[in-house]
Design a protein around this motif. Structure first.
Motif, PDB file in Angstrom:
ATOM      1  N   ARG A 120      33.639 -17.569  78.592  1.00 45.56           N
ATOM      2  CA  ARG A 120      33.349 -18.339  77.380  1.00 45.56           C
ATOM      3  C   ARG A 120      34.086 -17.737  76.175  1.00 45.56           C
ATOM      4  NH1 ARG A 120      30.603 -23.225  76.591  1.00 45.56           N
ATOM      5  NH2 ARG A 120      29.920 -22.704  78.660  1.00 45.56           N
ATOM      6  N   ALA A 121      34.150 -16.427  76.114  1.00 45.85           N
ATOM      7  CA  ALA A 121      34.861 -15.767  75.014  1.00 45.85           C
ATOM      8  C   ALA A 121      36.341 -16.115  75.051  1.00 45.85           C
ATOM      9  CB  ALA A 121      34.654 -14.258  75.094  1.00 45.85           C
ATOM     10  N   TYR A 128      36.954 -19.584  73.708  1.00 42.09           N
ATOM     11  CA  TYR A 128      36.941 -19.622  72.243  1.00 42.09           C
ATOM     12  C   TYR A 128      38.227 -19.038  71.665  1.00 42.09           C
ATOM     13  CZ  TYR A 128      31.982 -20.797  72.566  1.00 42.09           C
ATOM     14  OH  TYR A 128      30.792 -21.396  72.842  1.00 42.09           O
ATOM     15  N   MET A 131      40.921 -21.684  72.137  1.00 43.07           N
ATOM     16  CA  MET A 131      40.743 -22.815  71.209  1.00 43.07           C
ATOM     17  C   MET A 131      41.148 -22.426  69.793  1.00 43.07           C
ATOM     18  SD  MET A 131      39.717 -25.273  73.082  1.00 43.07           S
ATOM     19  CE  MET A 131      38.664 -26.477  72.363  1.00 43.07           C
ATOM     20  N   LEU A 132      40.778 -21.239  69.352  1.00 46.39           N
ATOM     21  CA  LEU A 132      41.160 -20.778  68.018  1.00 46.39           C
ATOM     22  C   LEU A 132      42.674 -20.621  67.901  1.00 46.39           C
ATOM     23  CD1 LEU A 132      38.383 -18.156  67.257  1.00 46.39           C
ATOM     24  CD2 LEU A 132      38.875 -20.222  65.964  1.00 46.39           C
TER      25      LEU A 132
END
Length: 65
Positions: free
Chosen positions: A36-37, A40, A43-44
């Motif tokens: 999950r990290a 993110y 996506m960033l």
């Protein structure tokens, strides 16, 4: 920890709490999941690159006109 118990390096750092010594905090779940990290982070990064590309294209159009 009892007064008769010999302290170890692990118990000295963890304060002697057994739930800290064995690595299990008793919560029952892993709240920091690596997959999950990384999602993110990806996506960033994509958002940053798209925003940077849009900003550069707008600034070039303003200077050319």
């Amino acid at each position: 920890m009892d007064d008769n118990e010999t302290p170890t390096a692990t118990s000295a750092f963890s304060g002697g709490h057994p739930e800290l010594r064995d690595g299990d905090n008793g919560a029952g779940g892993d709240y920091f999941r690596a997959d999950r990290a990384w999602l993110y982070v990806t996506m960033l990064t994509i958002g940053y690159l798209v925003g940077r590309g849009l900003a550069k294209s707008v600034s070039r159009a303003a200077h050319n006109g």
